[in-house]
Design a protein around this motif. Structure first.
Motif, PDB file in Angstrom:
ATOM      1  N   SER A  29      -2.299 -36.240 -56.679  1.00  0.00           N
ATOM      2  CA  SER A  29      -1.777 -37.485 -56.298  1.00  0.00           C
ATOM      3  C   SER A  29      -2.354 -38.010 -54.894  1.00  0.00           C
ATOM      4  CB  SER A  29      -0.218 -37.006 -55.962  1.00  0.00           C
ATOM      5  OG  SER A  29       0.531 -38.396 -55.424  1.00  0.00           O
ATOM      6  N   ASN A  30      -2.587 -39.126 -54.589  1.00  0.00           N
ATOM      7  CA  ASN A  30      -3.172 -39.631 -53.555  1.00  0.00           C
ATOM      8  C   ASN A  30      -4.449 -39.297 -53.281  1.00  0.00           C
ATOM      9  OD1 ASN A  30      -0.644 -41.209 -53.388  1.00  0.00           O
ATOM     10  ND2 ASN A  30       0.420 -39.816 -52.200  1.00  0.00           N
ATOM     11  N   ASN A  31      -5.234 -38.897 -54.330  1.00  0.00           N
ATOM     12  CA  ASN A  31      -6.570 -38.221 -54.183  1.00  0.00           C
ATOM     13  C   ASN A  31      -6.772 -36.922 -53.193  1.00  0.00           C
ATOM     14  OD1 ASN A  31      -7.871 -39.885 -55.917  1.00  0.00           O
ATOM     15  ND2 ASN A  31      -7.770 -41.643 -54.318  1.00  0.00           N
ATOM     16  N   LYS A  32      -5.409 -36.207 -53.322  1.00  0.00           N
ATOM     17  CA  LYS A  32      -5.360 -35.088 -52.123  1.00  0.00           C
ATOM     18  C   LYS A  32      -5.464 -34.021 -52.985  1.00  0.00           C
ATOM     19  CE  LYS A  32      -2.721 -37.563 -48.469  1.00  0.00           C
ATOM     20  NZ  LYS A  32      -1.749 -37.527 -47.936  1.00  0.00           N
ATOM     21  N   MET A  33      -5.840 -32.870 -52.655  1.00  0.00           N
ATOM     22  CA  MET A  33      -5.834 -31.513 -53.356  1.00  0.00           C
ATOM     23  C   MET A  33      -5.301 -30.501 -52.598  1.00  0.00           C
ATOM     24  SD  MET A  33      -9.142 -29.456 -54.788  1.00  0.00           S
ATOM     25  CE  MET A  33     -10.021 -30.784 -55.532  1.00  0.00           C
ATOM     26  N   MET A  34      -4.468 -29.610 -53.297  1.00  0.00           N
ATOM     27  CA  MET A  34      -3.859 -28.474 -52.840  1.00  0.00           C
ATOM     28  C   MET A  34      -5.153 -27.535 -52.345  1.00  0.00           C
ATOM     29  SD  MET A  34      -1.309 -25.664 -54.710  1.00  0.00           S
ATOM     30  CE  MET A  34      -0.557 -27.196 -55.514  1.00  0.00           C
ATOM     31  N   LYS A  35      -5.207 -27.384 -50.963  1.00  0.00           N
ATOM     32  CA  LYS A  35      -6.315 -26.509 -50.690  1.00  0.00           C
ATOM     33  C   LYS A  35      -6.029 -24.930 -50.985  1.00  0.00           C
ATOM     34  CE  LYS A  35      -8.547 -29.531 -48.191  1.00  0.00           C
ATOM     35  NZ  LYS A  35      -9.013 -30.539 -49.306  1.00  0.00           N
ATOM     36  N   THR A  36      -6.621 -24.397 -51.747  1.00  0.00           N
ATOM     37  CA  THR A  36      -6.460 -22.880 -52.321  1.00  0.00           C
ATOM     38  C   THR A  36      -7.625 -21.850 -51.886  1.00  0.00           C
ATOM     39  OG1 THR A  36      -5.272 -24.083 -54.185  1.00  0.00           O
ATOM     40  CG2 THR A  36      -5.602 -21.727 -54.316  1.00  0.00           C
ATOM     41  N   ASP A  37      -7.290 -20.756 -51.504  1.00  0.00           N
ATOM     42  CA  ASP A  37      -8.313 -19.467 -51.277  1.00  0.00           C
ATOM     43  C   ASP A  37      -7.580 -18.505 -52.334  1.00  0.00           C
ATOM     44  OD1 ASP A  37      -9.715 -21.110 -49.480  1.00  0.00           O
ATOM     45  OD2 ASP A  37      -8.210 -20.261 -47.837  1.00  0.00           O
ATOM     46  N   ILE A  38      -8.656 -17.934 -52.906  1.00  0.00           N
ATOM     47  CA  ILE A  38      -8.237 -16.607 -53.839  1.00  0.00           C
ATOM     48  C   ILE A  38      -9.232 -15.615 -53.007  1.00  0.00           C
ATOM     49  CG2 ILE A  38      -8.307 -15.591 -56.131  1.00  0.00           C
ATOM     50  CD1 ILE A  38      -7.808 -18.686 -57.010  1.00  0.00           C
ATOM     51  N   GLU A  39      -8.461 -14.484 -53.019  1.00  0.00           N
ATOM     52  CA  GLU A  39      -9.231 -13.136 -52.568  1.00  0.00           C
ATOM     53  C   GLU A  39      -8.928 -12.122 -53.434  1.00  0.00           C
ATOM     54  OE1 GLU A  39      -9.270 -10.754 -48.231  1.00  0.00           O
ATOM     55  OE2 GLU A  39      -8.067 -12.253 -48.180  1.00  0.00           O
ATOM     56  N   ASP A  40      -9.995 -11.369 -53.460  1.00  0.00           N
ATOM     57  CA  ASP A  40     -10.059  -9.889 -54.282  1.00  0.00           C
ATOM     58  C   ASP A  40      -9.661  -9.034 -53.271  1.00  0.00           C
ATOM     59  OD1 ASP A  40     -10.249  -7.565 -55.636  1.00  0.00           O
ATOM     60  OD2 ASP A  40     -12.174  -8.456 -56.793  1.00  0.00           O
ATOM     61  N   LYS A  41      -8.376  -8.438 -53.539  1.00  0.00           N
ATOM     62  CA  LYS A  41      -8.106  -7.204 -52.571  1.00  0.00           C
ATOM     63  C   LYS A  41      -7.857  -6.047 -53.139  1.00  0.00           C
ATOM     64  CE  LYS A  41      -5.920  -9.698 -48.942  1.00  0.00           C
ATOM     65  NZ  LYS A  41      -5.133  -9.832 -47.863  1.00  0.00           N
ATOM     66  N   GLY A  42      -8.872  -5.689 -54.306  1.00  0.00           N
ATOM     67  CA  GLY A  42      -8.896  -4.506 -54.746  1.00  0.00           C
ATOM     68  C   GLY A  42      -8.117  -4.439 -55.857  1.00  0.00           C
ATOM     69  N   ASN A  43      -6.727  -4.030 -55.736  1.00  0.00           N
ATOM     70  CA  ASN A  43      -5.732  -3.832 -56.992  1.00  0.00           C
ATOM     71  C   ASN A  43      -5.165  -5.334 -57.150  1.00  0.00           C
ATOM     72  OD1 ASN A  43      -6.133  -1.070 -57.599  1.00  0.00           O
ATOM     73  ND2 ASN A  43      -4.624  -0.682 -56.090  1.00  0.00           N
ATOM     74  N   ASN A  44      -5.362  -6.287 -56.600  1.00  0.00           N
ATOM     75  CA  ASN A  44      -4.528  -7.595 -56.583  1.00  0.00           C
ATOM     76  C   ASN A  44      -5.423  -8.534 -56.328  1.00  0.00           C
ATOM     77  OD1 ASN A  44      -1.740  -6.356 -56.772  1.00  0.00           O
ATOM     78  ND2 ASN A  44      -2.017  -6.060 -54.434  1.00  0.00           N
ATOM     79  N   PHE A  45      -5.374  -9.819 -56.907  1.00  0.00           N
ATOM     80  CA  PHE A  45      -5.913 -11.114 -56.385  1.00  0.00           C
ATOM     81  C   PHE A  45      -4.779 -11.840 -55.540  1.00  0.00           C
ATOM     82  CE2 PHE A  45      -7.919 -10.716 -60.693  1.00  0.00           C
ATOM     83  CZ  PHE A  45      -9.170 -10.532 -60.048  1.00  0.00           C
ATOM     84  N   VAL A  46      -5.057 -12.338 -54.508  1.00  0.00           N
ATOM     85  CA  VAL A  46      -4.157 -12.949 -53.731  1.00  0.00           C
ATOM     86  C   VAL A  46      -4.663 -14.556 -53.526  1.00  0.00           C
ATOM     87  CG1 VAL A  46      -3.051 -13.231 -51.439  1.00  0.00           C
ATOM     88  CG2 VAL A  46      -3.622 -10.961 -52.099  1.00  0.00           C
ATOM     89  N   LEU A  47      -3.583 -15.572 -53.900  1.00  0.00           N
ATOM     90  CA  LEU A  47      -3.896 -16.904 -53.862  1.00  0.00           C
ATOM     91  C   LEU A  47      -3.239 -17.445 -52.691  1.00  0.00           C
ATOM     92  CD1 LEU A  47      -4.006 -19.193 -56.842  1.00  0.00           C
ATOM     93  CD2 LEU A  47      -2.354 -19.688 -54.941  1.00  0.00           C
ATOM     94  N   GLU A  48      -3.812 -18.192 -51.735  1.00  0.00           N
ATOM     95  CA  GLU A  48      -3.044 -18.680 -50.867  1.00  0.00           C
ATOM     96  C   GLU A  48      -3.465 -20.208 -50.978  1.00  0.00           C
ATOM     97  OE1 GLU A  48      -3.213 -15.580 -47.106  1.00  0.00           O
ATOM     98  OE2 GLU A  48      -4.509 -17.307 -47.225  1.00  0.00           O
ATOM     99  N   GLY A 117       3.957 -23.202 -43.985  1.00  0.00           N
ATOM    100  CA  GLY A 117       3.315 -23.858 -44.957  1.00  0.00           C
ATOM    101  C   GLY A 117       2.189 -23.546 -45.639  1.00  0.00           C
ATOM    102  N   VAL A 118       2.238 -22.029 -46.028  1.00  0.00           N
ATOM    103  CA  VAL A 118       1.153 -21.509 -46.946  1.00  0.00           C
ATOM    104  C   VAL A 118       1.978 -20.836 -47.986  1.00  0.00           C
ATOM    105  CG1 VAL A 118      -0.667 -19.664 -47.100  1.00  0.00           C
ATOM    106  CG2 VAL A 118      -0.530 -21.414 -45.144  1.00  0.00           C
ATOM    107  N   LEU A 119       1.642 -21.004 -49.243  1.00  0.00           N
ATOM    108  CA  LEU A 119       2.091 -20.296 -50.640  1.00  0.00           C
ATOM    109  C   LEU A 119       1.363 -18.952 -50.731  1.00  0.00           C
ATOM    110  CD1 LEU A 119       4.131 -20.161 -52.664  1.00  0.00           C
ATOM    111  CD2 LEU A 119       2.585 -21.428 -53.970  1.00  0.00           C
ATOM    112  N   GLU A 120       1.965 -17.824 -50.685  1.00  0.00           N
ATOM    113  CA  GLU A 120       0.882 -16.521 -51.045  1.00  0.00           C
ATOM    114  C   GLU A 120       1.537 -16.133 -52.202  1.00  0.00           C
ATOM    115  OE1 GLU A 120      -0.532 -13.851 -47.949  1.00  0.00           O
ATOM    116  OE2 GLU A 120       0.804 -12.361 -49.136  1.00  0.00           O
ATOM    117  N   VAL A 121       0.383 -15.933 -53.270  1.00  0.00           N
ATOM    118  CA  VAL A 121       0.775 -15.506 -54.347  1.00  0.00           C
ATOM    119  C   VAL A 121       0.132 -14.404 -54.654  1.00  0.00           C
ATOM    120  CG1 VAL A 121       1.165 -16.106 -57.166  1.00  0.00           C
ATOM    121  CG2 VAL A 121       1.267 -17.703 -55.534  1.00  0.00           C
ATOM    122  N   THR A 122       0.540 -12.961 -54.796  1.00  0.00           N
ATOM    123  CA  THR A 122       0.039 -11.810 -55.137  1.00  0.00           C
ATOM    124  C   THR A 122       0.036 -11.658 -56.754  1.00  0.00           C
ATOM    125  OG1 THR A 122       0.695 -11.149 -52.928  1.00  0.00           O
ATOM    126  CG2 THR A 122      -0.122  -9.424 -54.556  1.00  0.00           C
TER     127      THR A 122
END
Length: 139
Positions: A29-48, A117-122
């Motif tokens: 929407s409005n040419n904006k993107m939800m900025k997202t990082d994904i990190e491999d933390k061994g047993n989990n992927f963590v999306l921010e 302001g940051v959503l963290e999904v494990t």
């Protein structure tokens, strides 16, 4: 032996191919993107995901057919009176939708937290049985 290395059909690590999905399966929407990082933390992927200005209640996560969809929608109305007693209405609506391939994630144990302001999904990794060749002795 079990190992948490995930591969797709092309024998690349799954998150390499999932990044293709990250950029091909989203609506903006409005040419904006939800900025997202994904990190491999061994047993989990963590999306921010950065979602500044959103309330927890305005964020929705859904699992469907191997995809995690993150939706955030924010509506704001302002009224101002200027010097000539005119009323000016400003309405602002911001919404984001992103889809992520989670076919190699233990979806029953995904957790999410929203703070500052940051959503963290494990996302716990599914363990994949090794493709190593093992010779079995015939007796």
């Amino acid at each position: 032996m079990l190992r948490p290395v995930l591969f797709d059909r092309e024998e690349r690590p799954v998150f390499d191919s999932i990044f293709d999905d990250f950029f091909n399966n989203f609506e903006l929407s409005n040419n904006k993107m939800m900025k997202t990082d994904i990190e491999d933390k061994g047993n989990n992927f963590v999306l921010e995901a950065e979602l500044p200005g959103f309330k927890k209640e305005e964020i929705n996560l859904e699992l469907d057919n191997g995809y995690l969809t993150i939706k955030a929608e924010h509506k704001e109305e302002k009224e101002e009176k200027n010097k000539k007693n005119y009323i000016r209405h400003e309405r602002s609506e911001t919404s984001y939708v992103r889809r992520f391939n989670v076919s190699n994630v233990d979806t029953a144990h995904i957790t999410a937290e929203y703070k500052d302001g940051v959503l963290e999904v494990t996302m716990p990794k599914l363990e994949v049985i090794s493709k190593d060749t093992k010779r079995i002795e015939v007796k």
